[in-house]
Design a protein around this motif. Structure first.
Motif, PDB file in Angstrom:
ATOM      1  N   PHE A 188      32.890  30.371  68.489  1.00  0.00           N
ATOM      2  CA  PHE A 188      34.075  30.874  67.797  1.00  0.00           C
ATOM      3  C   PHE A 188      34.669  29.733  66.979  1.00  0.00           C
ATOM      4  O   PHE A 188      34.803  28.611  67.473  1.00  0.00           O
ATOM      5  CB  PHE A 188      35.141  31.348  68.795  1.00  0.00           C
ATOM      6  N   GLY A 189      35.065  30.023  65.756  1.00  0.00           N
ATOM      7  CA  GLY A 189      35.744  29.038  64.926  1.00  0.00           C
ATOM      8  C   GLY A 189      36.297  29.701  63.691  1.00  0.00           C
ATOM      9  O   GLY A 189      36.090  30.896  63.457  1.00  0.00           O
ATOM     10  N   HIS A 190      37.033  28.923  62.881  1.00  0.00           N
ATOM     11  CA  HIS A 190      37.611  29.468  61.649  1.00  0.00           C
ATOM     12  C   HIS A 190      37.880  28.330  60.684  1.00  0.00           C
ATOM     13  O   HIS A 190      38.754  27.513  60.937  1.00  0.00           O
ATOM     14  CB  HIS A 190      38.911  30.225  61.960  1.00  0.00           C
ATOM     15  N   PRO A 191      37.077  28.227  59.609  1.00  0.00           N
ATOM     16  CA  PRO A 191      35.927  29.065  59.245  1.00  0.00           C
ATOM     17  C   PRO A 191      34.710  28.688  60.079  1.00  0.00           C
ATOM     18  O   PRO A 191      34.720  27.676  60.774  1.00  0.00           O
ATOM     19  CB  PRO A 191      35.709  28.719  57.772  1.00  0.00           C
ATOM     20  N   ILE A 192      33.656  29.495  59.987  1.00  0.00           N
ATOM     21  CA  ILE A 192      32.491  29.267  60.843  1.00  0.00           C
ATOM     22  C   ILE A 192      31.176  29.359  60.070  1.00  0.00           C
ATOM     23  O   ILE A 192      30.106  29.063  60.613  1.00  0.00           O
ATOM     24  CB  ILE A 192      32.488  30.278  62.019  1.00  0.00           C
ATOM     25  N   GLY A 193      31.240  29.735  58.801  1.00  0.00           N
ATOM     26  CA  GLY A 193      30.012  29.959  58.038  1.00  0.00           C
ATOM     27  C   GLY A 193      29.117  28.739  57.920  1.00  0.00           C
ATOM     28  O   GLY A 193      27.908  28.869  57.786  1.00  0.00           O
ATOM     29  N   THR A 250      35.260  25.811  68.360  1.00  0.00           N
ATOM     30  CA  THR A 250      35.422  24.687  67.454  1.00  0.00           C
ATOM     31  C   THR A 250      36.765  24.823  66.746  1.00  0.00           C
ATOM     32  O   THR A 250      37.602  25.662  67.107  1.00  0.00           O
ATOM     33  CB  THR A 250      34.226  24.615  66.477  1.00  0.00           C
ATOM     34  N   VAL A 251      37.003  23.983  65.752  1.00  0.00           N
ATOM     35  CA  VAL A 251      38.273  23.969  65.026  1.00  0.00           C
ATOM     36  C   VAL A 251      38.568  25.353  64.476  1.00  0.00           C
ATOM     37  O   VAL A 251      37.662  25.998  63.917  1.00  0.00           O
ATOM     38  CB  VAL A 251      38.184  22.948  63.877  1.00  0.00           C
ATOM     39  N   PRO A 252      39.807  25.849  64.649  1.00  0.00           N
ATOM     40  CA  PRO A 252      40.983  25.231  65.253  1.00  0.00           C
ATOM     41  C   PRO A 252      41.324  25.822  66.631  1.00  0.00           C
ATOM     42  O   PRO A 252      42.503  26.050  66.927  1.00  0.00           O
ATOM     43  CB  PRO A 252      42.068  25.587  64.238  1.00  0.00           C
ATOM     44  N   LEU A 253      40.324  26.088  67.451  1.00  0.00           N
ATOM     45  CA  LEU A 253      40.515  26.908  68.650  1.00  0.00           C
ATOM     46  C   LEU A 253      40.445  26.132  69.963  1.00  0.00           C
ATOM     47  O   LEU A 253      40.595  26.725  71.033  1.00  0.00           O
ATOM     48  CB  LEU A 253      39.465  28.033  68.681  1.00  0.00           C
ATOM     49  N   LYS A 254      40.224  24.817  69.929  1.00  0.00           N
ATOM     50  CA  LYS A 254      39.981  24.087  71.182  1.00  0.00           C
ATOM     51  C   LYS A 254      41.206  24.048  72.087  1.00  0.00           C
ATOM     52  O   LYS A 254      41.078  24.116  73.315  1.00  0.00           O
ATOM     53  CB  LYS A 254      39.492  22.675  70.874  1.00  0.00           C
ATOM     54  N   GLU A 255      42.394  23.935  71.497  1.00  0.00           N
ATOM     55  CA  GLU A 255      43.601  23.928  72.316  1.00  0.00           C
ATOM     56  C   GLU A 255      43.882  25.319  72.878  1.00  0.00           C
ATOM     57  O   GLU A 255      44.332  25.457  74.018  1.00  0.00           O
ATOM     58  CB  GLU A 255      44.796  23.426  71.500  1.00  0.00           C
ATOM     59  N   ALA A 277      27.424  33.292  65.750  1.00  0.00           N
ATOM     60  CA  ALA A 277      28.665  32.663  65.287  1.00  0.00           C
ATOM     61  C   ALA A 277      29.654  33.756  64.903  1.00  0.00           C
ATOM     62  O   ALA A 277      29.291  34.738  64.246  1.00  0.00           O
ATOM     63  CB  ALA A 277      28.393  31.764  64.090  1.00  0.00           C
ATOM     64  N   GLN A 278      30.914  33.586  65.325  1.00  0.00           N
ATOM     65  CA  GLN A 278      31.946  34.570  65.005  1.00  0.00           C
ATOM     66  C   GLN A 278      33.147  33.854  64.394  1.00  0.00           C
ATOM     67  O   GLN A 278      33.648  32.882  64.964  1.00  0.00           O
ATOM     68  CB  GLN A 278      32.386  35.333  66.253  1.00  0.00           C
ATOM     69  N   ASP A 279      33.582  34.347  63.253  1.00  0.00           N
ATOM     70  CA  ASP A 279      34.781  33.812  62.614  1.00  0.00           C
ATOM     71  C   ASP A 279      36.005  34.404  63.312  1.00  0.00           C
ATOM     72  O   ASP A 279      36.244  35.611  63.237  1.00  0.00           O
ATOM     73  CB  ASP A 279      34.790  34.162  61.122  1.00  0.00           C
ATOM     74  N   VAL A 280      36.752  33.531  63.989  1.00  0.00           N
ATOM     75  CA  VAL A 280      37.892  33.984  64.793  1.00  0.00           C
ATOM     76  C   VAL A 280      39.129  33.162  64.408  1.00  0.00           C
ATOM     77  O   VAL A 280      39.265  32.009  64.818  1.00  0.00           O
ATOM     78  CB  VAL A 280      37.615  33.834  66.301  1.00  0.00           C
ATOM     79  N   PRO A 281      40.041  33.728  63.625  1.00  0.00           N
ATOM     80  CA  PRO A 281      41.292  33.026  63.344  1.00  0.00           C
ATOM     81  C   PRO A 281      42.094  32.839  64.635  1.00  0.00           C
ATOM     82  O   PRO A 281      41.943  33.618  65.594  1.00  0.00           O
ATOM     83  CB  PRO A 281      42.029  33.972  62.383  1.00  0.00           C
ATOM     84  N   PRO A 282      42.938  31.831  64.706  1.00  0.00           N
ATOM     85  CA  PRO A 282      43.685  31.559  65.940  1.00  0.00           C
ATOM     86  C   PRO A 282      44.460  32.756  66.472  1.00  0.00           C
ATOM     87  O   PRO A 282      44.488  32.997  67.681  1.00  0.00           O
ATOM     88  CB  PRO A 282      44.632  30.418  65.531  1.00  0.00           C
ATOM     89  N   GLU A 283      45.060  33.512  65.580  1.00  0.00           N
ATOM     90  CA  GLU A 283      45.871  34.647  66.032  1.00  0.00           C
ATOM     91  C   GLU A 283      45.030  35.765  66.643  1.00  0.00           C
ATOM     92  O   GLU A 283      45.566  36.660  67.324  1.00  0.00           O
ATOM     93  CB  GLU A 283      46.725  35.193  64.879  1.00  0.00           C
TER      94      GLU A 283
END
Length: 278
Positions: free
Chosen positions: A9-14, A63-68, A37-43
């Motif tokens: 999961f990440g955003h962007p992920i392409g 990955t960025v911006p989802l680690k926190e 791979a999945q594009d997942v915005p934080p919200e």
């Protein structure tokens, strides 16, 4: 038998190389895995997490911006995830979501095993004070460098990190102007600015003789920091592609109990980058 489902999961992920890396791991190990791979915005992270698990998902990279956000979502945390307050590897065990951080061990393996860089007694500089830095300070300090300095534009962030890890070794913090007159054996860039061709203001004589440069970021062309290292006499100046593969192998081990061989995968990706393929 249907393959077990994993994803990043990440955003962007392409741009992510993780699906290729894990496909190569599967070919090597014979594990029955499908990795996407999945594009997942934080919200959308919490909903995407539940949906993936409900559909049979076994584990994730974040990955960025989802680690926190992954750190906050985990029911259980490893010590390295707890200390870094960031999670890049998730696995469901008995319906509990377990979080780990494999970035630090991935960096350490690339530096010490793939590149044969000895950290013991060396003077280390880390540029940046974001989430990526929290994941690498513990393993770096455990190798007993002579000192580790964190340099950041906002000095208070670097000072906060230095205080957090002070019990593990000689770590301190400066602003970029405070680098004047200092020399380092290894400079690690953990800022993302280099991907846009930007760099922090670095003194020309920052590197000690035979010093090395390492960029945690990676790109299909040499990053601005890798170029800076070459221009300033670095013995080695490399990007973080090896770290990417090594942290992925550690995640694979967490998920499957099998550690893939990384050297052939790194070679394959380097060749693909050099020829413009994959």
């Amino acid at each position: 038998m249907l393959p077990d489902r994993y994803a990043v999961f990440g955003h962007p992920i392409g741009h992510s190389k993780s699906p290729l890396i894990h496909t190569l791991f599967v070919q090597q190990t014979g594990e029955n895995i499908a990795y996407t791979a999945q594009d997942v915005p934080p919200e959308c992270f919490e909903v995407a997490l539940r949906t993936f698990h409900a559909g049979g998902g076994k584990g994730l990279n974040c990955t960025v911006p989802l680690k926190e956000l992954a750190f906050q979502a985990a029911d259980e945390l490893t010590s390295r995830a707890r200390q870094s307050e960031a999670v890049n590897t998730l696995v469901w065990r008995d319906d509990k979501l377990c979080g780990d951080n494999t970035d630090g061990i991935g960096l350490l393996r690339d530096l010490t095993e793939n590149l044969a860089i000895d950290l013991s007694g060396r003077r280390l500089l880390v540029l940046g004070a974001g989430g990526a830095v929290r994941g690498i300070l513990r393993p770096l300090l455990e190798r007993k460098p002579a000192c580790l300095v964190i340099a950041n534009r906002t000095v208070s962030r670097a000072q906060s990190l230095a205080a957090r890890f002070a019990a593990l070794g000689p770590v301190s913090a400066v602003g970029f102007p405070g680098l004047q007159g200092l020399r380092f054996d290894l400079v690690l860039n953990a800022t993302a600015a280099g991907l846009q061709g930007e760099l922090p203001p670095l003194p020309d004589d920052l590197l000690a003789p035979d010093g090395d440069c390492y960029d945690l970021m990676y790109a299909d062309k040499p990053t601005a920091f890798v170029r800076w290292g070459h221009d300033h006499g670095a013995r080695l100046s490399v990007d973080g592609l090896g770290m990417l593969v090594e942290q992925a192998a550690e995640a694979f081990l967490v998920w499957r109990g099998v550690r893939p061989r990384t050297a052939p995968v790194i070679r394959r990706l380097r060749r693909a980058t050099a020829t413009g393929g994959e």
